[in-house]
Write an enzyme that holds these catalytic residues in place. Structure first.
Site, PDB file in Angstrom:
ATOM      1  N   LEU A   1       0.814  -1.223   0.000  1.00 47.96           N
ATOM      2  CA  LEU A   1       0.000   0.000   0.000  1.00 47.96           C
ATOM      3  C   LEU A   1       0.846   1.271   0.000  1.00 47.96           C
ATOM      4  O   LEU A   1       0.310   2.376   0.094  1.00 47.96           O
ATOM      5  CB  LEU A   1      -0.922   0.010   1.229  1.00 47.96           C
ATOM      6  CG  LEU A   1      -2.027  -1.048   1.208  1.00 47.96           C
ATOM      7  CD1 LEU A   1      -2.745  -1.095   2.531  1.00 47.96           C
ATOM      8  CD2 LEU A   1      -3.024  -0.786   0.094  1.00 47.96           C
ATOM      9  N   ARG A   2       2.163   1.084  -0.109  1.00 42.52           N
ATOM     10  CA  ARG A   2       3.036   2.263  -0.048  1.00 42.52           C
ATOM     11  C   ARG A   2       2.737   3.244  -1.186  1.00 42.52           C
ATOM     12  O   ARG A   2       2.758   4.447  -1.008  1.00 42.52           O
ATOM     13  CB  ARG A   2       4.500   1.815  -0.067  1.00 42.52           C
ATOM     14  CG  ARG A   2       5.424   2.809   0.590  1.00 42.52           C
ATOM     15  CD  ARG A   2       6.821   2.261   0.736  1.00 42.52           C
ATOM     16  NE  ARG A   2       7.030   1.624   2.001  1.00 42.52           N
ATOM     17  CZ  ARG A   2       7.632   0.458   2.177  1.00 42.52           C
ATOM     18  NH1 ARG A   2       8.075  -0.202   1.134  1.00 42.52           N
ATOM     19  NH2 ARG A   2       7.811  -0.044   3.376  1.00 42.52           N
ATOM     20  N   GLY A   3       2.436   2.698  -2.370  1.00 37.09           N
ATOM     21  CA  GLY A   3       2.137   3.551  -3.527  1.00 37.09           C
ATOM     22  C   GLY A   3       0.925   4.429  -3.281  1.00 37.09           C
ATOM     23  O   GLY A   3       0.930   5.624  -3.597  1.00 37.09           O
TER      24      GLY A   3
END
Length: 352
Positions: free
Chosen positions: A286-288
């Site tokens: 979910l970093r993006g």
């Protein structure tokens, strides 16, 4: 003090840098919100990577620190101060402060772990019972910019340490049962030339943004760049004076954006679309999503807006996602183009 200023090497003004808009934008957004997670700049040799990074550090206003503190501790923000200063603040001791330029720390390629993290003097600890700590580059970079040139040639273990500190905002050094922790909140900027090898995907993913820069092909623009550089080399003082107004304007814009950042909102439906883009591009984790949301808010703040719209997202989404895509050796399309194509599809279809 004045004498000292004269001996400081002049820095090429940020506003005088021609072209390379992607790199300049990524650096400005990280300065507005360091929690974006830094920027990886990949590009050809001689494209002004180092010059631009030094220029952004020079552009920023001075910061208030605890006087003579080894970690550039903030006088009132607990997350940015050392444990000793925290203790002093809790005990009501008056803290003396001073102003310094935003630290800009260069990490040499041959640096050891001790040089990066700092070392504990075990002998002193055992004989005198004193925790004696020799700060490293992470301590010097707190509240500033840490620049690693040729990051793709740096030992993976060191890159891991840098990314962990940049993400957590703290550096912990442990040796023989003695532990010392200090704040290390900095903007991590890495640069490299893709011809010299890529960074491992799991390390690349930890950088908030990824800017790609190419050599300028337009002959007129190349002449302009050469002229700017020549005039600076001949008379740095005059060149800096000519850019003073633009520099001050941009400095104010960045400071205003930093103050505005916490009030900026992004609608739920836009956040859903950002996640749709990430899902369709098959981005791991979910970093993006998180970084794109943060970057869009920072971009809106830079332009003095209260709410994020789809054009703000379009300006930052490629920078935030292109390095997170899985590489297909048979793919002919550039990763940046791929992000743009999916973004256009999801945002335009639903808005028509």
């Amino acid at each position: 003090m004045k004498e000292n200023k004269e001996t400081v090497r002049p820095v090429f003004p940020f506003t005088a840098i021609v072209g390379q808009e992607e790199m300049k934008l990524a650096l400005m957004l990280n300065v507005i919100d360091p929690k974006i997670g830094g920027v990886m700049i990949m590009g050809d040799r001689g494209t002004g990577k180092s010059t631009t990074i030094r220029a952004i550090a020079d552009l920023l206003p001075e910061i208030e620190v605890v006087k003579d503190d080894l970690f550039n501790s903030h006088p009132s923000d607990i997350d940015l101060m050392s444990d000793e200063n925290k203790q002093a603040l809790q005990n009501g001791i008056n803290i003396e402060t001073s102003y310094i330029k935003v630290p800009m720390v260069d990490l040499p390629l041959g640096a050891t772990e001790d040089r990066v993290c700092g070392t504990i003097d075990i002998e002193k600890a055992l004989t005198e019972g004193i925790k004696s700590f020799e700060p490293g580059l992470l301590a010097k970079a707190n509240r500033g910019i840490l620049y690693v040139d040729e990051v793709n040639l740096l030992d993976d273990h060191l890159v891991d340490i840098l990314l962990d500190s940049a993400a957590s905002g703290w550096n912990t050094v442990e040796r023989e049962g003695i532990s010392i922790r200090h704040p290390a909140r900095f903007v991590l900027v890495g640069s490299g030339n893709p011809e010299e090898g890529e960074l491992r995907p799991q390390l690349l993913d930890r950088f908030g943004m990824h800017a790609e820069i190419r050599t300028v092909k337009d002959p007129e623009l190349r002449v302009q760049i050469v002229e700017q550089r020549t005039s600076f080399d001949q008379d740095p003082k005059k060149c800096i004076q000519n850019c003073e107004e633009d520099q001050n304007k941009l400095k104010k814009q960045i400071v205003d954006a930093q103050l505005l950042l916490s009030t900026i909102t992004i609608d739920y439906d836009l956040r859903v679309k950002i996640s749709q883009v990430c899902g369709e591009l098959d981005v791991d984790g979910l970093r993006g999503d998180i970084v794109t949301n943060r970057a869009a808010k920072a971009y809106a703040a830079l332009n003095g807006k209260q709410t994020v719209n789809s054009s703000d997202i379009s300006k930052v989404i490629t920078l935030c996602l292109r390095h997170r895509l899985r590489k297909d050796p048979l793919e002919t399309m550039d990763s940046g183009e791929k992000v743009k194509k999916v973004f256009d599809k999801i945002f335009d279809i639903e808005e028509i």
